[in-house]
Design an enzyme around this catalytic site. Sequence first.
Site, PDB file in Angstrom:
ATOM      1  N   VAL A 118       3.958 -38.433  30.192  1.00 20.54           N
ATOM      2  CA  VAL A 118       4.971 -38.991  31.092  1.00 20.54           C
ATOM      3  C   VAL A 118       6.348 -38.932  30.434  1.00 20.54           C
ATOM      4  CG1 VAL A 118       5.731 -41.055  32.343  1.00 20.54           C
ATOM      5  CG2 VAL A 118       3.295 -40.480  32.261  1.00 20.54           C
ATOM      6  N   CYS A 119       6.398 -39.230  29.144  1.00 20.98           N
ATOM      7  CA  CYS A 119       7.677 -39.334  28.429  1.00 20.98           C
ATOM      8  C   CYS A 119       8.587 -38.114  28.579  1.00 20.98           C
ATOM      9  CB  CYS A 119       7.434 -39.640  26.954  1.00 20.98           C
ATOM     10  SG  CYS A 119       6.537 -41.178  26.681  1.00 20.98           S
ATOM     11  N   PRO A 120       8.087 -36.881  28.406  1.00 17.57           N
ATOM     12  CA  PRO A 120       9.020 -35.757  28.499  1.00 17.57           C
ATOM     13  C   PRO A 120       9.611 -35.578  29.899  1.00 17.57           C
ATOM     14  CG  PRO A 120       6.775 -34.943  28.281  1.00 17.57           C
ATOM     15  CD  PRO A 120       6.733 -36.433  28.046  1.00 17.57           C
TER      16      PRO A 120
END
Length: 184
Positions: free
Chosen positions: A50-52
């Site tokens: 999810v982070c990128p």
Amino acid sequence: MLTVGDPFPEFELTACVSLESGQEFRKINHKSYEGVWKVYFAWPADFTFVCPTEIAEFGRMQPEFAEREARVLGFSVDSEYVHHAWRRSHPHLRELPFPMMADVRRELSAALGILGEDGLAMRAAFLVDPRNEIQFAMVTPGNVGRNPREVLRVLDAARTDELCPCNWSPGEETLDAAALLAGA
């Protein structure tokens, strides 16, 4: 967790700022961007899923934040070297226009109240005014990405110093309290 009205904590962190040899890292502290709005956002860990998506979207939107004289600064508890390796290996992170700060001692995450029981930073965002006062804070569950466009909308609303109704967007009318009280 710190919230609206609280001062943003003092910090000094090393950040990955470039992939260019000899220019990769820089120290950034709470005074590095004095006098301007800042968007600090934390993600749990590098090399995740999810982070990128969020980091890349904050990167794509950086010109819109810059138009409003706001600086975007991201961080996690990973080291600057891990940030560098992730940027180098992930095609959407290579050209990021903002620093990826390394909170390896977890001091900033702890001071903000976003250090999870697992030792990772929560998925949080803070909008900080030029006086270093938090004007917006949000945390989403680890599996739910933030909406950088909403952070930008709140920045626009906060900068008006006006009463902004639900779902207000730039160019729309703000509320006139005197007229509302008068029944107009």
